[in-house]
Design a protein around this motif. Structure first.
Motif, PDB file in Angstrom:
ATOM      1  N   VAL A 124     -29.751  15.757  29.044  1.00 12.04           N
ATOM      2  CA  VAL A 124     -29.315  14.710  28.128  1.00 12.04           C
ATOM      3  C   VAL A 124     -30.510  14.304  27.277  1.00 12.04           C
ATOM      4  CG1 VAL A 124     -28.350  12.407  27.920  1.00 12.04           C
ATOM      5  CG2 VAL A 124     -27.606  13.887  29.789  1.00 12.04           C
ATOM      6  N   LEU A 125     -30.323  14.371  25.969  1.00  7.66           N
ATOM      7  CA  LEU A 125     -31.408  14.028  25.048  1.00  7.66           C
ATOM      8  C   LEU A 125     -31.006  12.816  24.236  1.00  7.66           C
ATOM      9  CD1 LEU A 125     -32.457  17.471  23.520  1.00  7.66           C
ATOM     10  CD2 LEU A 125     -33.556  16.175  25.357  1.00  7.66           C
ATOM     11  N   GLN A 126     -31.983  12.043  23.861  1.00  4.89           N
ATOM     12  CA  GLN A 126     -31.700  10.915  22.990  1.00  4.89           C
ATOM     13  C   GLN A 126     -32.492  11.086  21.707  1.00  4.89           C
ATOM     14  OE1 GLN A 126     -30.793   7.338  24.941  1.00  4.89           O
ATOM     15  NE2 GLN A 126     -32.131   6.162  23.604  1.00  4.89           N
ATOM     16  N   VAL A 127     -31.782  10.979  20.594  1.00  7.12           N
ATOM     17  CA  VAL A 127     -32.464  11.169  19.298  1.00  7.12           C
ATOM     18  C   VAL A 127     -31.980  10.131  18.307  1.00  7.12           C
ATOM     19  CG1 VAL A 127     -32.792  13.652  19.584  1.00  7.12           C
ATOM     20  CG2 VAL A 127     -30.693  12.790  18.537  1.00  7.12           C
ATOM     21  N   GLY A 128     -32.791   9.862  17.321  1.00  3.50           N
ATOM     22  CA  GLY A 128     -32.430   8.904  16.279  1.00  3.50           C
ATOM     23  C   GLY A 128     -31.264   9.441  15.450  1.00  3.50           C
ATOM     24  N   ASN A 129     -30.500   8.513  14.857  1.00  8.44           N
ATOM     25  CA  ASN A 129     -29.362   8.901  14.038  1.00  8.44           C
ATOM     26  C   ASN A 129     -29.750   9.885  12.942  1.00  8.44           C
ATOM     27  OD1 ASN A 129     -26.854   8.046  14.768  1.00  8.44           O
ATOM     28  ND2 ASN A 129     -27.285   5.923  14.180  1.00  8.44           N
ATOM     29  N   ALA A 130     -30.910   9.624  12.368  1.00  9.35           N
ATOM     30  CA  ALA A 130     -31.337  10.396  11.213  1.00  9.35           C
ATOM     31  C   ALA A 130     -31.630  11.852  11.579  1.00  9.35           C
ATOM     32  CB  ALA A 130     -32.580   9.747  10.589  1.00  9.35           C
ATOM     33  N   SER A 131     -32.195  12.041  12.778  1.00  7.70           N
ATOM     34  CA  SER A 131     -32.601  13.405  13.123  1.00  7.70           C
ATOM     35  C   SER A 131     -31.571  14.118  13.988  1.00  7.70           C
ATOM     36  CB  SER A 131     -33.963  13.368  13.824  1.00  7.70           C
ATOM     37  OG  SER A 131     -33.972  12.363  14.804  1.00  7.70           O
ATOM     38  N   LEU A 132     -30.364  13.546  14.082  1.00  9.16           N
ATOM     39  CA  LEU A 132     -29.334  14.107  14.941  1.00  9.16           C
ATOM     40  C   LEU A 132     -28.973  15.535  14.542  1.00  9.16           C
ATOM     41  CD1 LEU A 132     -27.345  13.591  17.255  1.00  9.16           C
ATOM     42  CD2 LEU A 132     -25.705  12.770  15.567  1.00  9.16           C
ATOM     43  N   ARG A 133     -28.711  15.697  13.255  1.00  4.31           N
ATOM     44  CA  ARG A 133     -28.307  16.990  12.725  1.00  4.31           C
ATOM     45  C   ARG A 133     -29.353  18.073  13.021  1.00  4.31           C
ATOM     46  NH1 ARG A 133     -24.444  18.114   8.616  1.00  4.31           N
ATOM     47  NH2 ARG A 133     -23.705  15.996   8.292  1.00  4.31           N
ATOM     48  N   GLU A 134     -30.579  17.741  12.745  1.00  5.66           N
ATOM     49  CA  GLU A 134     -31.667  18.692  12.920  1.00  5.66           C
ATOM     50  C   GLU A 134     -31.828  19.060  14.395  1.00  5.66           C
ATOM     51  OE1 GLU A 134     -35.509  17.075  12.029  1.00  5.66           O
ATOM     52  OE2 GLU A 134     -36.467  18.857  12.900  1.00  5.66           O
ATOM     53  N   ALA A 135     -31.737  18.028  15.250  1.00  4.65           N
ATOM     54  CA  ALA A 135     -31.899  18.272  16.681  1.00  4.65           C
ATOM     55  C   ALA A 135     -30.828  19.221  17.190  1.00  4.65           C
ATOM     56  CB  ALA A 135     -31.851  16.947  17.429  1.00  4.65           C
ATOM     57  N   MET A 136     -29.589  18.988  16.721  1.00  3.11           N
ATOM     58  CA  MET A 136     -28.496  19.842  17.167  1.00  3.11           C
ATOM     59  C   MET A 136     -28.701  21.284  16.733  1.00  3.11           C
ATOM     60  SD  MET A 136     -25.342  17.232  16.715  1.00  3.11           S
ATOM     61  CE  MET A 136     -24.062  18.421  16.519  1.00  3.11           C
ATOM     62  N   ALA A 137     -29.136  21.430  15.521  1.00  5.69           N
ATOM     63  CA  ALA A 137     -29.382  22.771  15.003  1.00  5.69           C
ATOM     64  C   ALA A 137     -30.434  23.477  15.841  1.00  5.69           C
ATOM     65  CB  ALA A 137     -29.835  22.685  13.544  1.00  5.69           C
ATOM     66  N   ARG A 138     -31.501  22.767  16.148  1.00  6.34           N
ATOM     67  CA  ARG A 138     -32.588  23.384  16.913  1.00  6.34           C
ATOM     68  C   ARG A 138     -32.130  23.724  18.323  1.00  6.34           C
ATOM     69  NH1 ARG A 138     -37.779  19.732  16.281  1.00  6.34           N
ATOM     70  NH2 ARG A 138     -38.650  21.274  17.732  1.00  6.34           N
TER      71      ARG A 138
END
Lengths: 275, 262, 351
Positions: free
Chosen positions: C280-294
């Motif tokens: 389970v990862l927690q990320v900021g709203n802004a970087s959500l898209r990028e995190a998912m892609a990675r």
């Protein structure tokens, strides 16, 4: 099959600790105890009446000073023989807390006894001011000078404590059958007031109701208050004192046995129906 | 006013229902009340048989005082003390808040919180004892005397009730007051005899500081027709003043409770 | 309807250190501390709203509620409820409000609740007909037809609470102050009580102000929440905004085909949980898209979902942050407003 120590042995071994804890408890509740002591106004109320009444001359051999001695000492005796076990039992039975006591290997009755006994040192201490008043107002004149009699006074007081504790505990146990027995206790208390010499010295009855007077010597109430007081005031010789002590001891023993029976049956009932 | 009368009746009924919940206790309690009232007569009987006397008070007059005492005690035990115990409990458990949020006078609500219906027996026994005193005297109180005595009864009740309000107000400062009710009652026991059995400082205290004389001795004297009207009037005025002070203290106590500085 | 402007409530508490010597000293000289339970609180509530009042123990929730009900006098500021000054406790005001305290009860212990209902009818002078209608409605909603005929002392906690609610609502109040109405109840009973409150509000348009320790209560009932901590207002607005503002982050739950190195995950976001099969990862709203892609590109991902963090955690975070802030500004009150044992929140009922 090995058996652990008997419950009596456990109780005896635990008793000093129970006393110590009870004493600490009594110290913690000292303020309430003082208030309770102050509610013992009856001896003073009756002293006022009889003191005035004896202005015209002694009644049944009680002069004004002797009445003062009688009622002030009555206050002290009441303090020393006071118990509250009937209230506690009623409370614990109504709220179901008795179950916790029954889970312990020590008999609940021994626990109650220890708690009530442990308050005694404090009660003695609190009675001291009244004893000082007594010494100051009356002095030694009205009291017996026979050491043997005083020995019997001590014995009579111990037995009086037992009679009061046992009768209270019997009535408290009745709450196991009746939900609440505090009103029964009030009734018993009423009989005590009337027939113990608490409201007036019983010898006042001798000339006017001799049959009642003699009958009252056969009931336990007289021994809770009137008897020790009359002993102190030197109104009985050694032989008579021994005779009454015998009756008192019988009552203490009888009530103790009755308590054991009633308690055992009551607990059985309690276990069967639960709280 | 009619609303409060209805409320009063309802509170009374509620108390009766509560009493009936513990059947056994209820029955024994009634009998005990009767027993106690009658046992109170025993010392008096002994007193008479021993030929004792209190200056100024013959045996029938003493009966009147004891009867009056029994009546008043029934009134206190039945109508005043039980509510006292209830309100102290409210304060301790913090449920007084509910009472304060009701759109009715809080003092009225707490004062009628609980009654002991059986104590009516005491009142009746008291009246009977008083009556027997007059039978022995062979005369009855005049209408005026009776009115005076009733006026003093109201004053006595007022004084007792005000003392009660003061005690309850004290409970806002000192929380543990369960015992105080008993203390209050045991001091009242001194009103059992005519105040003349006390002397000196004690009599002064029972006349002016804790006005026990006002509660039993004066009304009995009024009934017997021996009370000076001026003394009676003074007693009534005193009672009214006392009640006013008690009401004031109660208001202060409630204000303090709600502004709760601690 | 309810207007609170700059409300401040201070308590003076008697301070005594432990030990006998201190006890004796305090006989002669008493020292007092001033504890501020509520500080400069401004709130407005319009008719028909359901508002949840949140905050940790000792935050000043109960104190505020009691001020609004007229049980406590404010130290400063102005309070109006239904146009009345609550502390005057005018009968006309009292007839329109009610206070339910989950930890205290007004029912007569030895008698059936029905008798308390009857008593309250007389106290509030509710006309017989209105009383019947209202009672029958509540009795039906809560299902207490039989319960209300049994002595209170024989009722379970849940049954008692339902009857408490009934007793408190028989006079048809327009404002309901509910202090922990579900405390100690089991889940289904909580649900019943919540639904009852909602229906009451929707049918009669009454205003509800509710405090609770259970987030579910607030979640289910209150579109609007007010958060206070140490007597100060922290948040006032819609529930979703609270979640967003308190934690503008999302959680990505990743099911893994095979175990991965923790370092690989940490390179992408904050790791909340990590074991062989799930991360389970927690990320900021802004970087959500990028995190998912990675994640999808670099790791053996079997399944992937995005969630909001649980409300309980949001609150814990929020209060922890506030505590840090309060510690930093040295305003001299020292310590939490009512966190100690003598604090007004817990202690005031026993005064």
């Amino acid at each position: 099959m090995s058996r652990g120590p008997s419950s009596l042995a456990i109780t005896l071994r635990a008793f000093p600790t129970l006393l110590r804890v009870g004493f600490a408890d009594a110290v913690a509740y000292r303020a309430e105890m003082v208030v309770w002591m102050l509610t013992t106004t009856m001896p003073l109320v009756n002293l006022a009446l009889w003191h005035t009444a004896a202005a015209g001359g002694p009644i049944a051999g009680f002069g004004q000073t002797q009445l003062t001695a009688y009622f002030l000492a009555s206050f002290i005796v009441r303090q020393l023989t006071g118990c509250w076990v009937v209230w506690e039992m009623n409370f614990e039975i109504r709220t179901g807390r008795l179950s916790q006591r029954l889970l312990r290997p020590v008999s609940p009755l021994a626990g109650y006894m220890a708690e009530n006994l442990a308050a005694l040192p404090l009660r003695v201490l609190l009675s001291l001011p009244m004893a000082l008043v007594l010494a100051f107002v009356v002095g030694g004149r009205e009291f017996s000078h026979d050491p043997a009699i005083w020995l019997m006074v001590v014995l009579a007081l111990c037995l009086a404590w037992l009679i009061i504790f046992f009768s209270m505990a019997i009535l408290g146990t009745l709450a196991l059958y009746l939900e609440s027995s505090s009103s029964l206790w009030f009734m018993w208390q009423g009989l005590f007031f009337a027939f113990s010499g608490y409201l007036f010295p019983l010898p006042f009855l001798e000339a006017h109701a001799p049959r009642l007077f003699h009958a009252l010597h056969g009931l336990p109430f007289y021994y809770q208050s009137g008897f020790p007081l009359e002993l102190m005031l030197g109104r009985h010789d050694r032989a008579a004192a021994l005779h009454y002590l015998g009756i008192e001891a019988c009552w203490a023993l009888g009530l103790g046995l009755l308590l054991a029976v009633v308690w055992r049956a009551g607990v059985k009932r309690w276990n069967a129906y639960g709280a | 006013m009619r609303r409060y009368a209805r409320l009063f009746a309802l509170q009374l009924r509620t108390s009766l229902q509560t009493g009936l919940q513990y059947r056994w206790d209820f029955v024994v309690e009634g009998l005990t009340g009767l027993l106690f009232a009658l046992l109170g007569l025993l010392p008096l009987w002994v007193f008479k048989r021993n030929g004792a006397a209190v200056p100024g008070w013959g045996f029938p007059e003493m009966l009147v005082v004891v009867g009056w005492f029994t009546l008043l005690k029934g009134l206190i035990d039945g109508a005043v003390n039980p509510s006292l115990i209830v309100v102290v409990d409210h304060i301790r458990r913090g449920t007084l808040d509910f009472v304060l949020l009701k759109p009715a006078d809080a003092q009225f609500l707490v004062s009628t919180g609980k009654f002991e219906p059986w104590r009516v027996l005491d009142v009746l026994v008291g009246v009977a004892i008083c009556g027997s005193g007059f039978v022995l005297l062979g005369r009855w109180p005049g209408a005026l005397d009776l009115a005076g005595a009733l006026l003093l009864l109201v004053s006595a009740a007022l004084v007792l009730y005000s003392t009660w309000i003061l005690v309850v107000s004290a409970a806002f400062w000192v929380v543990r007051l369960d015992n105080l009710a008993y203390l209050f009652m045991s001091i009242f026991d001194f009103a059992r005899w005519p105040v003349t059995v006390f002397r000196g400082a004690v009599r002064f205290a029972f006349t002016f500081i804790i006005p026990l004389a006002l509660m039993t001795t004066y009304p009995s004297m009024a009934l017997l027709g021996t009370l000076r009207p001026a003394t009676g009037a003074l007693a009534v005025a005193g009672a009214l003043g006392y009640a006013a002070v008690a009401r004031l203290v109660w208001r202060r106590a409630i204000a303090r409770y709600t502004s709760a500085s601690s | 309807m309810i207007r609170v402007a700059h409300l401040t409530k201070e308590f003076r508490v008697h301070r005594r250190d432990a030990g006998l010597a201190a006890a004796v000293r305090s006989l002669f000289r008493r020292r007092y501390d001033t504890v501020t339970a509520v500080r400069d609180l401004c709130v407005e509530i319009v008719p028909g709203e359901r508002v949840g009042f949140l905050g940790p123990n000792g935050a000043g929730k109960t104190t505020t509620l009691k001020v609004l009900a007229g049980l406590l006098h404010p130290t400063g500021g102005e309070v109006r409820v239904l146009g009345h000054v609550p502390q005057r406790r005018e009968p006309d005001f009292l007839r329109q409000i009610t206070l339910v305290m989950g930890q205290k009860q007004q029912l007569l212990w030895d008698l059936p609740p029905a008798d308390t209902f009857e008593l309250n009818r007389a106290v509030y002078s509710v006309p017989e007909a209105d009383f019947r209608v209202r009672r029958d409605e509540i009795v039906e909603l809560l299902g207490i037809g039989d319960t209300m005929r049994k002595p209170t002392r024989q009722l379970s906690l849940g049954e008692r609470m339902k009857c408490e609610l009934c007793a408190a609502l028989l006079h048809g109040p327009r404002v309901l102050f509910l202090d922990e109405p579900t405390i100690g109840l089991d889940v289904s009973m909580q649900h019943t009580v919540r639904e009852f409150i909602r229906v009451t509000n929707e049918r009669h348009g009454s205003t509800v102000l509710l405090t609770s320790h259970y987030m579910v209560d607030v979640l289910a009932l209150c579109p609007r929440v007010i958060v206070i901590d140490r007597g100060r207002l922290c948040f006032d607005g819609r529930l979703e905004e609270l979640v967003r503002s308190a934690r503008p982050e999302k959680r990505i739950v990743v099911k893994l085909e095979r175990p991965v190195e923790r370092a690989d995950l940490e390179a992408i976001g904050h790791v909340v949980r990590h074991d062989a099969a799930v991360a389970v990862l927690q990320v900021g709203n802004a970087s959500l898209r990028e995190a998912m892609a990675r994640l999808l590109a670099g790791l053996p991902v079997a399944d992937l979902t995005v969630e909001d963090p649980p409300l309980e955690e949001v609150m814990r975070d929020l209060f922890a942050r506030e505590a840090g802030a309060a510690g930093a500004d040295a305003d001299g009150t020292g310590g939490p407003g009512g966190g100690s044992a003598e604090g007004p929140e817990e202690g005031e009922g026993d005064e």
